[in-house]
Design an enzyme around this catalytic site. Sequence first.
Site, PDB file in Angstrom:
ATOM      1  N   SER A   2       5.355   8.924  -4.445  1.00 33.59           N
ATOM      2  CA  SER A   2       5.696   9.868  -5.518  1.00 33.59           C
ATOM      3  C   SER A   2       6.092  11.253  -5.034  1.00 33.59           C
ATOM      4  O   SER A   2       6.477  12.095  -5.860  1.00 33.59           O
ATOM      5  CB  SER A   2       4.523  10.005  -6.491  1.00 33.59           C
ATOM      6  OG  SER A   2       4.480   8.894  -7.364  1.00 33.59           O
ATOM      7  N   LYS A  45       9.334  12.581  -6.309  1.00 38.85           N
ATOM      8  CA  LYS A  45       9.524  13.364  -7.533  1.00 38.85           C
ATOM      9  C   LYS A  45       9.836  14.828  -7.242  1.00 38.85           C
ATOM     10  O   LYS A  45      10.226  15.561  -8.169  1.00 38.85           O
ATOM     11  CB  LYS A  45       8.295  13.233  -8.428  1.00 38.85           C
ATOM     12  CG  LYS A  45       8.058  11.826  -8.955  1.00 38.85           C
ATOM     13  CD  LYS A  45       6.911  11.794  -9.940  1.00 38.85           C
ATOM     14  CE  LYS A  45       6.671  10.392 -10.485  1.00 38.85           C
ATOM     15  NZ  LYS A  45       5.854   9.562  -9.586  1.00 38.85           N
ATOM     16  N   SER A  88       2.319  13.405 -12.092  1.00 38.39           N
ATOM     17  CA  SER A  88       3.022  12.362 -11.345  1.00 38.39           C
ATOM     18  C   SER A  88       3.509  11.239 -12.259  1.00 38.39           C
ATOM     19  O   SER A  88       3.446  10.051 -11.910  1.00 38.39           O
ATOM     20  CB  SER A  88       2.144  11.788 -10.221  1.00 38.39           C
ATOM     21  OG  SER A  88       2.944  11.124  -9.259  1.00 38.39           O
ATOM     22  N   LYS A 147       3.264  18.319  -3.834  1.00 41.53           N
ATOM     23  CA  LYS A 147       3.250  17.022  -4.526  1.00 41.53           C
ATOM     24  C   LYS A 147       2.525  15.959  -3.719  1.00 41.53           C
ATOM     25  O   LYS A 147       2.693  15.862  -2.498  1.00 41.53           O
ATOM     26  CB  LYS A 147       4.689  16.552  -4.786  1.00 41.53           C
ATOM     27  CG  LYS A 147       4.794  15.275  -5.596  1.00 41.53           C
ATOM     28  CD  LYS A 147       4.409  15.485  -7.051  1.00 41.53           C
ATOM     29  CE  LYS A 147       4.304  14.167  -7.812  1.00 41.53           C
ATOM     30  NZ  LYS A 147       3.072  13.411  -7.476  1.00 41.53           N
TER      31      LYS A 147
END
Length: 385
Positions: free
Chosen positions: A58, A61, A113, A220
Amino acid sequence: MKKRIFAFVAVCLFIIPFIPQAFASGLNISAQSAVLMCADNGEVLFERNAHKQLSMASTTKIMTSLIALEVASPEKEITVTQEMVSVEGTSMGLLAGDSVSLKELVYGMLLQSGNDAANTVAYVLGGSPDGFAEMMNNRAAQIGMKNTNFVTASGLDDENHYSTAYDMALLACESIKNPEFAAICSQKSARLSYGNPPYVRTLTNHNRLLWKYEDAIGIKTGFTKKSGRCLVSAAKRNGVTLVAVTLNAPDDWNDHISMFEYGFSQCKGVELGCDLSGILLNIAGGEKANISVRLSNNIQWIEGDLCKVRLLLNPIVYAPVSKGDIVGSAIFITDNGGVIAEVPILASESVGIKKADEIQPQYEESRFSKLIQKIKDFFSVSEVK
């Protein structure tokens, strides 16, 4: 004597050389692949298998969010369809028919997320997941991510979806230059209103480093069974910003803290300015013929790095001039030509318009006028008495 100039290039060289070599060999980290980079100048301070292609989960992202903020208005309202939210994994709670803004989708990606948020962005901006993947890869090429290929907007596993620690560090450095992105990814939580009808809910950031490390400012997290624990983070101390990336790191929080502590011990910030005391700004039609100038502010840079300063100053400014007026700029540039910052140059004092009775017009005969007068004088006859 003071100089009057409108442009020049000066070089500021700090005596202490900046050498980010393998003093980090004592670092004990769990990651299969890792990079520690100075975001201010792109220097790699530590690396392990930095260019090995791996799944990045993720942390994908980051790219999806950056594009969302760059190519459309963050306030753009979207009506969610079933196709957009038909995706597995983590979610910000979107349902078909919900009304949500693009900015709220970015919050949903960077904090919660949400795969539903990423998939919605892909359909809205790319027309389809494949169309958005093309946008992601084009942006990656612009950043210089040479060993990366995006397939999904969310980071769900795909054998053709991969990156490297080094490439993700480049992406992180680029992303935090965007003020809106930087503001969102640094928040521990956010209260948002979306739905059908919209109602207030709280999203909490999955990035525990924001609680565990005082200097952390984002970015992130990521995890799948294939990729393991992935983390892209940034921290700022004394004017120095560092980016750390770990891929497949069982102990990622401590890995990042260790790398940051090492990085801040090696990479020191200094205040960078430029001496403008020898420069005068010419004033046309003013009570004064010239005035001194000053920088609006100094900037933070890296101790030991070579830096050039290009001054752009108007050769003449017409009165009136007020103290603090912007009359030029100082552009601080890295040794390889990258722009660090552009700082306004200001007038140091005010100058009024010169009064009309103080202006002494001067007349100068043209060459043609002088020639005509000489001809007249030659043919003129003096009166004889």
